[in-house]
Scaffold this motif. Structure first.
Motif, short mmCIF file in Angstrom:
data_model
loop_
_atom_site.label_atom_id
_atom_site.label_comp_id
_atom_site.label_asym_id
_atom_site.label_seq_id
_atom_site.Cartn_x
_atom_site.Cartn_y
_atom_site.Cartn_z
N ASN A 1 8.60 37.65 -4.18
CA ASN A 1 10.13 37.15 -4.30
C ASN A 1 10.02 36.27 -5.39
OD1 ASN A 1 11.69 38.79 -2.67
ND2 ASN A 1 11.73 37.44 -1.04
N ALA A 2 8.95 35.23 -5.38
CA ALA A 2 8.80 33.96 -6.20
C ALA A 2 8.42 34.36 -7.52
CB ALA A 2 7.95 32.81 -5.48
N LYS B 1 8.39 37.53 -8.94
CA LYS B 1 8.70 38.88 -9.47
C LYS B 1 9.57 38.59 -10.70
CE LYS B 1 13.29 38.87 -7.01
NZ LYS B 1 13.52 37.41 -6.85
N GLU C 1 5.73 39.15 0.84
CA GLU C 1 6.99 39.15 0.47
C GLU C 1 7.57 37.54 -0.44
OE1 GLU C 1 6.15 40.77 3.08
OE2 GLU C 1 6.97 42.91 2.58
N GLN C 2 7.02 36.78 0.22
CA GLN C 2 7.34 35.58 -0.33
C GLN C 2 6.90 35.35 -1.46
OE1 GLN C 2 9.72 33.81 1.15
NE2 GLN C 2 9.12 32.42 2.84
#
Lengths: 346, 334
Positions: free
Chosen positions: B78-79, B81, B74-75
């Protein structure tokens, strides 16, 4: 006010106080609390992927929370969920990569062995609790460290995948606990967790043995007087609690990581215990609190990227919640001390 | 008065120009993802990025992954996207799996993996020639052992030691350079190498180092991460010599650390960001940082350097030049 309403209000107040203090911390690091909480919310529920991510984070917290609930019901405190999770995770991964078996059976066997591993891991503290009255809080905490180091040893020295990071080989596809959607790693573990919560709630509410355990939890002297063998019941309750903790690890290993590695799932066992405490040891309440913590966790991942506040702000808020909840428990115990012999009030 | 107005006008003009150029060439934006920004090598990376930020005015975002494997994917998502970062630096082998998935899912996002090479060909790898720096460490240690008790605190065991963390290819690569350096400079000196089997056990590092000193080694090269803290402590306790690794360790045991073999994470990230700022887009592939480019180096500690004969220092310097111009080849990792 009726008792359950008061209990729920108390916990809501504890969370509110923790969040208000958290907002002060956010102000102190120079961010706007409104913005931080907004990003936190978007990170947790902003779109379908985020919601799935939140449920993905919720799964281990929920299953570990149920493990804790089971022991809390009997007035016992299993803080070894973390260790049981590591043992269960390793055991399931081992079944997953070490054996070639038919698809559905492979998953079920993996989860069953995970539960067994968790059960085996709590057996010693549970035995000493039942036989000699040794404090299970201390012995289960200590067994956590052994579990984390033991699984790390097994991973590095006996089962390490050649090259790269210290992790086992990947499990066979037949052992995958399937994902629910194709856009997320969210898997059927969440369904297992929800079913467990409902099942445990029903068991304690509607069966004679469940009633006996609840009685033992609220007043062991009275339970004994009523003819309940509290040592024996306590032993069984701890074993089941440990098995559920092991299952949590099995779900993570077969559903999410599909291997075991160093630093497998640190902290989820403790998060689960906190979720259960915040829910007053109520299995259905634990669904809500686990979801709350899962949302905080998943939201914090976006927080780290999109704001200048650190994701650790979540750890601070969680710690504040623990403080608020434990203060409450202490206050209630004091008010209660003339009424009975409870160790913990749930 | 006129002087002030002119200065003011000049300032306004300058700031307008700066605004204009910033808008025209689109500021370079860089993120770094790791769980270890506060430790040894991570600090070096952060220093390099901060220097690049000061020098080129880039946007810099440090993303702490924490230690939960569940969070990593997910990290990265998120970075990556929004595609707001030109380069995302990644440090830590535990992130390798999530990184390769993210590189496949976000083909337009350029990731830089620091200190290692993975399977994916979509990633930029910043790799270090640790064998070259280790060669110089071996040269220095070998020459010191050859001189023996002519140097303070040295015995005549004619041996040098090596404490590795886990027995993995990258640590073997250090050892290969160390052995080659010692052998070329002082063929009679024995190299005793041991592996602790872990990077997280300073007590074991200390124990192994004391054992090596017992066996006659007078200089021990620490290539063991946190386990190596024990190596440095042992050298202070036994009052013998040690050589540090990755970052400048002279201060960990003053008077006992001869030198540190630096892996300049800061040089690597600074170089890559600089190229990006200058408009030379960094493209996927392996980038090697070696002695010549300043990616690795052997840094002597001033307090001990005084005890070391000038001829040894000269020979180490000669070895450095020989490695850089290619006269000495250390070969590939086995």
């Amino acid at each position: 006010m009726s008792d359950p309403v008061r209990a729920v209000l108390g916990q809501v107040l504890a969370v509110a106080i923790a969040i208000a203090l958290g907002a002060l911390v956010i102000l102190a690091v120079g961010e706007s609390p409104v913005r931080v909480f907004r990003v936190l919310f978007l990170g947790a529920f902003g779109d379908a992927t985020k919601i799935a991510g939140t449920l993905l984070q919720t799964t281990p917290i929920l299953v570990c929370g149920i493990a804790a609930c089971i022991s809390l019901r009997a007035g016992l405190f299993n803080i070894g969920v973390e260790g049981q999770l590591f043992m269960g995770g390793f055991a399931a991964a081992w079944i997953g990569f070490g054996f070639s078996l038919p698809p559905v059976f492979h998953v079920l066997l993996g989860l069953a062995v995970a539960a067994l591993a968790g059960l085996a891991w709590i057996a010693i503290p549970a035995f000493f609790r039942a036989r000699y009255g040794a404090n299970e809080v201390v012995s289960t905490i200590l067994s956590n460290y052994v579990a984390v180091l033991l699984t790390s040893y097994l991973t590095i020295f006996l089962f390490k995948r050649p090259g790269g990071w210290s992790e086992t080989p990947p499990i066979h596809e037949s052992a995958y606990l399937p994902a629910i959607f194709d856009f997320s790693r969210l898997n059927w573990g969440i369904v297992i967790g929800l079913a467990l919560a409902v099942g445990v709630w029903f068991y304690f509410r509607a069966t004679p043995r469940g009633y006996a355990i609840t009685t033992m939890g609220s007043n062991p002297k009275f339970a004994e007087y009523g003819g309940i063998d509290i040592r024996r019941q306590g032993f069984a309750v701890l074993l089941v609690s440990g098995a559920v903790g092991g299952l949590a690890g099995g779900i993570e290993a077969l559903g999410v990581h599909r291997r075991f590695m160093e630093g497998f799932a640190p902290g989820f066992g403790f998060d689960g215990v906190i979720a259960a405490l915040l829910a007053n040891g109520h299995p259905l309440g634990t669904i809500v609190t686990a979801l709350f913590f899962g949302a905080l966790r998943n939201g914090s991942l976006l927080l780290e990227v999109d704001t200048n506040a650190s994701r650790e702000i979540i750890t601070v808020i969680q710690a504040l919640i623990i403080l608020a909840v434990s203060a409450q428990i202490l206050m209630r115990r004091r008010a209660d001390s003339t009424a009975g012999e409870r160790r913990w009030k749930f | 008065m006129s002087a002030w107005t002119r200065r003011f006008a000049a300032l306004c003009g300058a700031s307008l120009m700066m605004l204009g150029s910033a808008a025209a060439q689109d500021k370079v934006s860089v993120a770094a993802i790791s769980g270890y920004f506060a430790q040894g090598f991570g600090v070096s990376i952060v220093n390099g990025l901060n220097k690049a930020k000061d020098d080129f005015g880039i946007d810099l975002k440090l993303i702490d992954t924490g230690n939960r494997a569940l969070d990593y994917e997910e990290q990265f998502a998120n970075a990556a996207k929004d595609g707001q970062y030109d380069l995302i630096f990644v440090m830590g082998w535990e992130l390798a799996d999530a990184l390769q998935k993210a590189a496949a899912a976000y083909p337009n996002q350029r990731f830089v993996f620091i200190d290692g090479v993975l399977d994916s060909d979509k990633i930029i790898y910043a790799n270090f020639s640790e064998e070259q720096g280790s060669y110089l460490a071996g040269t220095l240690a070998g020459l010191m052992a050859e001189k023996g008790s002519a140097i303070a605190k040295m015995g005549d065991g004619k041996a040098i030691g090596f404490v590795g963390g886990r027995d993995i290819p990258v640590i073997r690569n250090f050892l290969k350079g160390y052995e080659a350096g010692s052998k070329d400079a002082a063929p009679d000196v024995r190299v005793d190498a041991v592996f602790a089997g872990t990077f997280d056990d300073p007590a074991k590092g200390s124990e192994l180092t004391l054992a090596l000193y017992e066996q006659g080694a007078d200089v021990v090269f620490n290539v063991a991460g946190p386990t190596g803290e024990g190596v440095m402590q042992a050298s202070a306790a036994a009052d013998k010599y040690s050589i540090g690794v990755d970052i400048d360790m002279c201060a960990t045991a003053p008077g006992n650390v001869v030198a540190s073999m630096l892996k300049r994470g800061d040089v690597a990230v600074y170089t890559l960001v600089k190229e990006e700022v200058e408009g030379k887009k960094v493209t996927p592939g392996v980038r090697t940082f070696d002695l010549a480019s300043g990616g690795v180096e052997l840094k002597m500690c001033d307090d001990v350097a005084a005890n070391i004969p000038a001829e040894i220092k000269d020979k180490v310097e000669a070895a450095r030049k020989a490695v850089i111009d290619g006269t000495v080849k250390i070969g590939e990792a086995q």
